[in-house]
Design a protein around this motif. Structure first.
Motif, PDB file in Angstrom:
ATOM      1  N   ALA A  93       0.830  -1.203   0.000  1.00 17.95           N
ATOM      2  CA  ALA A  93       0.000   0.000   0.000  1.00 17.95           C
ATOM      3  C   ALA A  93       0.865   1.253   0.000  1.00 17.95           C
ATOM      4  CB  ALA A  93      -0.918  -0.009   1.214  1.00 17.95           C
ATOM      5  N   GLY A  94       2.153   1.061   0.242  1.00 12.88           N
ATOM      6  CA  GLY A  94       3.049   2.207   0.279  1.00 12.88           C
ATOM      7  C   GLY A  94       2.843   3.072   1.508  1.00 12.88           C
ATOM      8  N   VAL A  95       2.413   2.434   2.591  1.00 15.57           N
ATOM      9  CA  VAL A  95       2.252   3.178   3.845  1.00 15.57           C
ATOM     10  C   VAL A  95       3.063   2.489   4.933  1.00 15.57           C
ATOM     11  CG1 VAL A  95      -0.037   4.023   3.240  1.00 15.57           C
ATOM     12  CG2 VAL A  95       0.211   1.867   4.484  1.00 15.57           C
ATOM     13  N   SER A  96       2.977   2.967   6.149  1.00  9.04           N
ATOM     14  CA  SER A  96       3.748   2.364   7.233  1.00  9.04           C
ATOM     15  C   SER A  96       2.924   1.297   7.953  1.00  9.04           C
ATOM     16  CB  SER A  96       4.158   3.434   8.237  1.00  9.04           C
ATOM     17  OG  SER A  96       3.038   3.818   8.987  1.00  9.04           O
ATOM     18  N   LYS A  97       3.615   0.470   8.715  1.00  6.74           N
ATOM     19  CA  LYS A  97       2.952  -0.564   9.504  1.00  6.74           C
ATOM     20  C   LYS A  97       1.884   0.040  10.411  1.00  6.74           C
ATOM     21  CE  LYS A  97       6.242  -2.248  11.860  1.00  6.74           C
ATOM     22  NZ  LYS A  97       6.683  -3.041  13.006  1.00  6.74           N
ATOM     23  N   GLY A  98       2.252   1.148  11.009  1.00  9.91           N
ATOM     24  CA  GLY A  98       1.331   1.794  11.946  1.00  9.91           C
ATOM     25  C   GLY A  98      -0.005   2.112  11.303  1.00  9.91           C
ATOM     26  N   ALA A  99       0.057   2.680  10.114  1.00  7.52           N
ATOM     27  CA  ALA A  99      -1.175   3.042   9.420  1.00  7.52           C
ATOM     28  C   ALA A  99      -2.024   1.804   9.167  1.00  7.52           C
ATOM     29  CB  ALA A  99      -0.835   3.731   8.097  1.00  7.52           C
ATOM     30  N   VAL A 100      -1.347   0.736   8.764  1.00 10.44           N
ATOM     31  CA  VAL A 100      -2.066  -0.509   8.487  1.00 10.44           C
ATOM     32  C   VAL A 100      -2.754  -1.001   9.745  1.00 10.44           C
ATOM     33  CG1 VAL A 100      -1.824  -2.906   7.796  1.00 10.44           C
ATOM     34  CG2 VAL A 100      -0.485  -1.144   6.650  1.00 10.44           C
ATOM     35  N   SER A 101      -2.036  -0.962  10.852  1.00  8.69           N
ATOM     36  CA  SER A 101      -2.600  -1.430  12.109  1.00  8.69           C
ATOM     37  C   SER A 101      -3.864  -0.650  12.459  1.00  8.69           C
ATOM     38  CB  SER A 101      -1.558  -1.285  13.218  1.00  8.69           C
ATOM     39  OG  SER A 101      -2.109  -1.638  14.463  1.00  8.69           O
ATOM     40  N   TYR A 102      -3.792   0.680  12.338  1.00 14.69           N
ATOM     41  CA  TYR A 102      -4.960   1.502  12.643  1.00 14.69           C
ATOM     42  C   TYR A 102      -6.120   1.167  11.725  1.00 14.69           C
ATOM     43  CZ  TYR A 102      -1.944   4.393  15.546  1.00 14.69           C
ATOM     44  OH  TYR A 102      -1.097   4.836  16.516  1.00 14.69           O
ATOM     45  N   ALA A 103      -5.798   1.047  10.446  1.00  9.55           N
ATOM     46  CA  ALA A 103      -6.849   0.795   9.465  1.00  9.55           C
ATOM     47  C   ALA A 103      -7.563  -0.514   9.759  1.00  9.55           C
ATOM     48  CB  ALA A 103      -6.257   0.763   8.060  1.00  9.55           C
ATOM     49  N   LEU A 104      -6.783  -1.540  10.043  1.00  8.26           N
ATOM     50  CA  LEU A 104      -7.372  -2.861  10.219  1.00  8.26           C
ATOM     51  C   LEU A 104      -8.158  -2.970  11.519  1.00  8.26           C
ATOM     52  CD1 LEU A 104      -4.380  -4.990   8.973  1.00  8.26           C
ATOM     53  CD2 LEU A 104      -6.570  -4.704   7.837  1.00  8.26           C
ATOM     54  N   ASN A 105      -7.823  -2.122  12.479  1.00  4.25           N
ATOM     55  CA  ASN A 105      -8.520  -2.216  13.755  1.00  4.25           C
ATOM     56  C   ASN A 105      -9.621  -1.177  13.903  1.00  4.25           C
ATOM     57  OD1 ASN A 105      -7.068  -4.404  15.090  1.00  4.25           O
ATOM     58  ND2 ASN A 105      -5.309  -3.041  14.836  1.00  4.25           N
ATOM     59  N   GLY A 106      -9.896  -0.476  12.798  1.00  9.70           N
ATOM     60  CA  GLY A 106     -10.986   0.476  12.844  1.00  9.70           C
ATOM     61  C   GLY A 106     -10.730   1.636  13.779  1.00  9.70           C
ATOM     62  N   GLN A 107      -9.464   1.937  14.011  1.00  5.25           N
ATOM     63  CA  GLN A 107      -9.167   3.043  14.910  1.00  5.25           C
ATOM     64  C   GLN A 107      -8.936   4.321  14.122  1.00  5.25           C
ATOM     65  OE1 GLN A 107      -6.065   2.366  17.679  1.00  5.25           O
ATOM     66  NE2 GLN A 107      -6.896   0.426  18.400  1.00  5.25           N
ATOM     67  N   PRO A 108      -9.136   5.470  14.752  1.00  3.46           N
ATOM     68  CA  PRO A 108      -8.851   6.725  14.067  1.00  3.46           C
ATOM     69  C   PRO A 108      -7.346   6.864  13.876  1.00  3.46           C
ATOM     70  CG  PRO A 108      -9.326   7.115  16.392  1.00  3.46           C
ATOM     71  CD  PRO A 108      -9.630   5.677  16.124  1.00  3.46           C
ATOM     72  N   GLY A 109      -6.968   7.685  12.981  1.00  2.74           N
ATOM     73  CA  GLY A 109      -5.541   7.874  12.751  1.00  2.74           C
ATOM     74  C   GLY A 109      -5.169   7.698  11.291  1.00  2.74           C
ATOM     75  N   VAL A 110      -6.120   7.199  10.502  1.00  7.15           N
ATOM     76  CA  VAL A 110      -5.874   7.109   9.056  1.00  7.15           C
ATOM     77  C   VAL A 110      -7.079   7.701   8.335  1.00  7.15           C
ATOM     78  CG1 VAL A 110      -4.331   5.132   8.953  1.00  7.15           C
ATOM     79  CG2 VAL A 110      -6.783   4.766   9.085  1.00  7.15           C
ATOM     80  N   SER A 111      -6.838   8.211   7.153  1.00  9.09           N
ATOM     81  CA  SER A 111      -7.948   8.772   6.369  1.00  9.09           C
ATOM     82  C   SER A 111      -8.787   7.628   5.809  1.00  9.09           C
ATOM     83  CB  SER A 111      -7.400   9.616   5.225  1.00  9.09           C
ATOM     84  OG  SER A 111      -6.633   8.808   4.375  1.00  9.09           O
ATOM     85  N   GLU A 112     -10.007   7.961   5.509  1.00  7.91           N
ATOM     86  CA  GLU A 112     -10.934   6.951   5.035  1.00  7.91           C
ATOM     87  C   GLU A 112     -10.443   6.305   3.735  1.00  7.91           C
ATOM     88  OE1 GLU A 112     -13.086   5.845   6.960  1.00  7.91           O
ATOM     89  OE2 GLU A 112     -13.757   4.354   5.497  1.00  7.91           O
ATOM     90  N   SER A 113      -9.883   7.095   2.877  1.00  5.68           N
ATOM     91  CA  SER A 113      -9.442   6.552   1.581  1.00  5.68           C
ATOM     92  C   SER A 113      -8.289   5.562   1.786  1.00  5.68           C
ATOM     93  CB  SER A 113      -9.017   7.691   0.651  1.00  5.68           C
ATOM     94  OG  SER A 113      -7.912   8.385   1.216  1.00  5.68           O
ATOM     95  N   THR A 114      -7.344   5.937   2.642  1.00  5.42           N
ATOM     96  CA  THR A 114      -6.230   5.036   2.930  1.00  5.42           C
ATOM     97  C   THR A 114      -6.740   3.756   3.570  1.00  5.42           C
ATOM     98  OG1 THR A 114      -4.977   7.034   3.451  1.00  5.42           O
ATOM     99  CG2 THR A 114      -3.947   4.922   3.973  1.00  5.42           C
ATOM    100  N   ARG A 115      -7.673   3.921   4.501  1.00 11.06           N
ATOM    101  CA  ARG A 115      -8.236   2.765   5.192  1.00 11.06           C
ATOM    102  C   ARG A 115      -8.828   1.777   4.194  1.00 11.06           C
ATOM    103  NH1 ARG A 115     -10.011   2.351  10.330  1.00 11.06           N
ATOM    104  NH2 ARG A 115     -10.011   4.609  10.592  1.00 11.06           N
ATOM    105  N   GLN A 116      -9.604   2.295   3.266  1.00 14.19           N
ATOM    106  CA  GLN A 116     -10.241   1.430   2.281  1.00 14.19           C
ATOM    107  C   GLN A 116      -9.205   0.714   1.431  1.00 14.19           C
ATOM    108  OE1 GLN A 116     -13.180   0.438   2.343  1.00 14.19           O
ATOM    109  NE2 GLN A 116     -13.827   1.890   3.933  1.00 14.19           N
ATOM    110  N   ARG A 117      -8.190   1.440   1.044  1.00 16.26           N
ATOM    111  CA  ARG A 117      -7.150   0.840   0.209  1.00 16.26           C
ATOM    112  C   ARG A 117      -6.464  -0.307   0.961  1.00 16.26           C
ATOM    113  NH1 ARG A 117      -2.034   3.160  -0.822  1.00 16.26           N
ATOM    114  NH2 ARG A 117      -2.759   4.963   0.365  1.00 16.26           N
TER     115      ARG A 117
END
Lengths: 339, 339
Positions: B13-37
């Motif tokens: 995805a070209g992002v960091s581990k942290g962003a992935v972790s937030y996205a997958l756990n439904g936590q705030p900290g990533v934008s909606e578009s990144t989360r979906q990707r």
DNA sequence: ATCTCCCTTGGGAGCGCTCCCAACACGTCG
DNA sequence: CGACGTGTTGGGAGCGCTCCCAAGGGAGAT
């Protein structure tokens, strides 16, 4: 209050984490005196390995999965599963493996649970029970590459390792025994027709009954109600059977009640055989002739097999002892034998 | 072949581990578009969270412990446990909790297993069943500080959270019902005297029988054999009871057989009541009057309670619906009522 | 006395994940 | 136009353990 870790032990013993790890796992790399000192400290402060940390290093999860997909009321009534679980447990707990259990609604749910457990690294292997004809779980498990032992006949297990007992011999033994007593019309009240072992018994029953008068087979869902209904129907037919073989004991007990209700004496007018023995069979009057099997031992064999498989050995299939006929008061010569 | 990790997702995805972790756990900290990707990629490569790694971060093990310490043959015969487990499961699996099961030999073994599981971080809580008088497990669990729900009466649960149903009311209801039918000599064939609920029922039974003629209580181990033996003894006594209340259904069925064997008609000569209903009670002739309880629901309540407790809330005790009398053919007025 | 060799030991990377922290971009307001 | 807040992102420490690697030290050989 916090759980002690190997670092705590290392600090107390004045050695490094590495040394502690070797000592606690019985590996070479530390001197005997150091090992003893470390073990003493670990024991003293009540250290326990954190299974998550261990599992993280690619180690075993030390757990096995088992899913059951029968409704609660049938599960409750079937002594089979509880006895099987006891048997599995005996072997698993001796090797410090835990059993993860889940009751699911259908095969899709069962597959999903296994995929999740395996994917999450929660289990090292699984058991498959209640094998269906063309069971969808088999190809999925094969593809997952997870160690799986099928508790059921090899014919449906694909490339998975089966642990099974011959279904044919008990059927033949039962029919031969009833024929020797003089029975010519033997009926079979069977379980779910989708289950592999039901089809095997059906086929063998048809074969064994060749040459006899009429040997109907009725399929049910294993419940007492259906067993009773099937019995009532059979006993109301124009030429009623003089013996009925039931696929489980709850149906056999239900059948016994129906027979007595209809004024038939057991075994004079009707002989009854139950498949799978349980205290229940011995508690009713007359006590039921039953096909006895050591179910806990069966489970223990399956567990040992799976543990071997996980350890990397490539065991073949294992054929357990077949059920053997245990004659009690519910079988005898038919009064109308010589009609 | 190797299992994909969040690093793989991050790279793709070209992002960091942290962003992935937030996205997958439904936590705030990533934008909606990144989360979906991220979610799309995770789904595509079949990513599953590694439960070990999660557990390592102080997170939940997402598993609950349950140990049973009855021998295999009794466990198999007791529909209670399987139904209870189904009920527990229904609630647990809805919240993605697994059930770790172990069958042990005694209370010491049970305590050891719980200590190990808890110490190893394998479980987040546990159920305690078959509470004994002065149960040694209770103080140990209290000290461990592990969330525990006791499936049994508060009187024996110490500071642990109990889920229970009133044992007194069903006893009173049963005795009142039998008394109303004209019975004056009611016996009780009870289970293990060490179990808390046995003592509660005993006490309530003695109270409810005050004023009646003679109400003996016999303790057994719940097996059909002991139930049959106790019944035989009671029915052979000089003044035999006209009604017997059994602590489980297998003993009630055994008792029914003994009565019929001794030439007594049920319910004319002897009324029979079974505690805890099951298909078995309805399958014999006459069908047994039984104290019915929704055991799966009971289990579900216990599970919900434990999950709340693990989530940090401090639930009080929960009193489930008491068993209610379900009259069937095995109870009626005694023929000698007016003697 | 010097050099190997091996047993013992300390140090540290890495397992997959969570979560804190700092960096950054962008927009708003004084 | 610069100061500040908000939302998003990358970086990285740390969870408890295993296991590899290199350094230390004692014994035996030369």
């Amino acid at each position: 209050m916090k759980r002690p870790t190997i670092s705590d032990i290392a600090r107390q013993a004045g050695v490094s984490k590495g040394a502690v790890s070797y000592a606690l796992n019985g590996q070479p790399g530390v001197s005997e005196s150091t090992r003893q000192r470390i073990l003493a400290i670990a024991d003293e402060i009540g250290w326990r390995p954190n299974s998550a940390a261990r599992a993280l290093n690619g180690a075993r999860a030390n757990a096995i999965g088992l899913t059951l997909c029968r409704p609660a009321r049938i599960l409750g009534m079937e002594p089979f599963f509880m006895e099987l679980i006891s048997g599995l447990e005996a072997e698993l707990s001796a090797r410090d493996f835990a059993l993860m259990l889940q009751v699911v609604g259908d095969h899709d749910g069962e597959i999903a649970v296994h995929q999740r457990w395996w994917g999450e690294g929660r289990i090292d292997g699984a058991f498959l029970v209640d094998l269906h004809v063309d069971d969808p779980r088999v190809p999925v498990m094969e593809e997952l590459g997870m160690p799986v032992v099928v508790i059921g006949d090899p014919s449906g297990a694909g490339t998975l390792v089966p642990v099974w007992s011959d279904e044919g011999a008990p059927v033949r033994e039962t029919v031969d025994y009833l024929t020797a007593l003089g029975h010519r019309r033997i009926a079979r009240i069977a379980g779910l027709p989708k289950l592999v072992h039901t089809t095997l018994r059906d086929r063998e029953f048809a074969l064994a009954c060749a040459g006899l008068d009429d040997c109907p087979v009725v399929h049910t869902d294993y419940t007492g109600e259906e067993g009773a209904r099937a019995t009532r129907r059979l006993l109301s037919s124009r030429v009623r059977p003089t013996a009925i073989v039931y696929d489980n004991d709850i149906m056999a007990v239900a059948g016994l009640s129906v027979a007595q209700e209809m004024g038939l004496a057991v075994p004079a007018d009707l002989s009854i055989v139950a498949w799978d023995d349980s205290p229940l069979s011995q508690v009713v009057r007359p006590p039921l002739t039953a096909l006895t099997r050591d179910i806990p031992a069966y489970g223990a064999h399956a567990a040992r097999m799976l543990l071997d498989l996980i350890d990397g050995s490539e065991p073949g299939s294992f054929e357990d002892r077949a059920a053997s006929l245990n004659p009690r008061g519910s079988t005898g010569p038919p009064v109308s034998a010589g009609h």
